[in-house]
Design an enzyme around this catalytic site. Structure first.
Site, short mmCIF file in Angstrom:
data_model
loop_
_atom_site.label_atom_id
_atom_site.label_comp_id
_atom_site.label_asym_id
_atom_site.label_seq_id
_atom_site.Cartn_x
_atom_site.Cartn_y
_atom_site.Cartn_z
N GLU A 132 0.38 -1.11 -0.05
CA GLU A 132 0.19 0.11 0.57
C GLU A 132 0.78 1.02 0.17
O GLU A 132 0.92 1.93 -0.73
CB GLU A 132 -1.08 0.15 1.21
CG GLU A 132 -1.50 1.38 1.48
CD GLU A 132 -2.68 1.13 0.71
OE1 GLU A 132 -2.76 0.88 -0.85
OE2 GLU A 132 -4.34 1.32 1.11
N THR A 182 -5.41 8.44 -4.98
CA THR A 182 -5.80 8.79 -3.11
C THR A 182 -4.23 9.89 -2.36
O THR A 182 -4.50 11.11 -1.65
CB THR A 182 -4.59 7.37 -2.01
OG1 THR A 182 -6.20 6.69 -2.87
CG2 THR A 182 -4.82 7.63 -0.60
#
Ligand code: HSE
Length: 312
Positions: A132, A182
């Site tokens: 991630e 993001t």
């Protein structure tokens, strides 16, 4: 090595739950990403093939979230062999559904399965976080629910707590055809907040956790919507957010929040029929604005990623 391949599925997730920025998340029953891994004689993980990403994802092992997570597991277990990765990408990119986390989790779980499950789920978490971190920052609110399932609370002490799953919660989600990376959605957040905002946000998170334990759907939705910091800063990135909140509530939704960093929006409903109606209303709002979208009804999955060996 009788079994030459392993496969894992990791579900999409809704991070933040409105008010719980970076500390709360839940796993959806579907959709999700699937990863297959096969043995390689050379050490390390490489991407063999990616399907479903429209050619957008990097194959570079240092930049691909699945590859980074797989390499992290291989290091953790001191593997001398390596793996080839095939990624079946079902989740839209930059959509707020934990797409990068799902690929990382599926890869870590698949590698662990191929090697005979030497690591527990908890021991796989750091590898998933490495994946991630390679693309969207080191936060566990997507990888934890994707890995463990249910509703997860990141305690800040390295521990993940599983919260009870309320029985009567159905989710209607809509993903407009707008990419919100993001990193972009994090760049617009304030660096400083007022003490009064901190108090309000803390009270809302505490109310949400309390409502989850009391299985009170209305209180859950109310608390989720009391985000006075993150949503106001990101609202301009989410097309038709205000209109969507009004329209979904008129159709019976208890509340509506941005899923993760957006642009997917998530409405909380108390029964499946209402959720279906709300999902149709969501599509209609975007249709009217000539924005393509995909809406669906799902619910919270008590299970996280699943895996199996494939016998050729
Ligand atoms: N908590 C993260 C955010 C989730 O809102 O930026 C997105 O991956």
């Amino acid at each position: 090595m009788a079994n030459t391949r392993a496969e894992a599925f990791a579900p999409a997730t809704v991070a933040n739950l409105g008010v719980g920025f970076d500390i709360l998340g839940l796993a959806l029953v579907e959709p999700g990403d699937t990863v297959q891994v096969e043995w390689r004689d050379e050490p390390g993980a490489v991407i063999v093939r990616i399907e479903g990403d429209g050619g957008k994802l990097p194959h570079d092992p240092a930049k691909n979230t699945a590859c980074v997570a797989a390499n992290s597991v291989l290091r953790q277990i001191n593997a001398s062999e390596g793996v080839g990765i095939t990624l079946y990408k079902n989740l839209p990119l930059a959509s707020g559904l934990g797409s990068s986390a799902a690929s990382a989790v599926a890869a870590a779980v698949a590698v662990n399965q191929l090697f005979g499950e030497p690591l527990s789920r908890a021991e796989l978490l750091p590898a998933c976080l490495d994946g991630e971190a390679a693309v969207s920052g080191r936060h566990a609110d997507n990888v934890a629910p994707s890995l463990f399932g249910g509703i997860t609370l990141i305690t800040g002490t390295g521990e993940i707590r599983m919260l009870p799953i309320p029985e009567s919660i159905y989710l209607a989600l809509v993903t407009p055809d707008v990419a919100v990376p993001t990193a972009t959605a994090r760049a617009v957040l304030p660096k400083m907040i007022l003490l009064s905002q901190m108090v309000e946000q803390t009270a809302a998170v505490a109310s949400l956790v309390d409502a989850i334990y009391r299985q009170d759907a209305e209180a859950i939705a109310d608390a989720m919507e009391r985000d006075g910091i993150i949503e106001p800063a990101r609202a301009h990135l989410m097309p038709k957010l205000a209109e969507m909140r009004v329209a979904t509530k008129r159709a019976g939704a208890l509340g509506l929040v941005i899923s993760g960093a957006g642009p997917t929006l998530c409405a909380i409903c108390q029964d499946s029929q209402t959720a279906k109606t709300v999902s149709q209303v969501m599509s209609a709002v975007y249709d009217e604005a000539a924005i393509q979208s995909n809406s669906y009804v799902t619910h919270i999955s008590p299970q996280g990623a699943s895996s199996r060996l494939l016998n050729d």
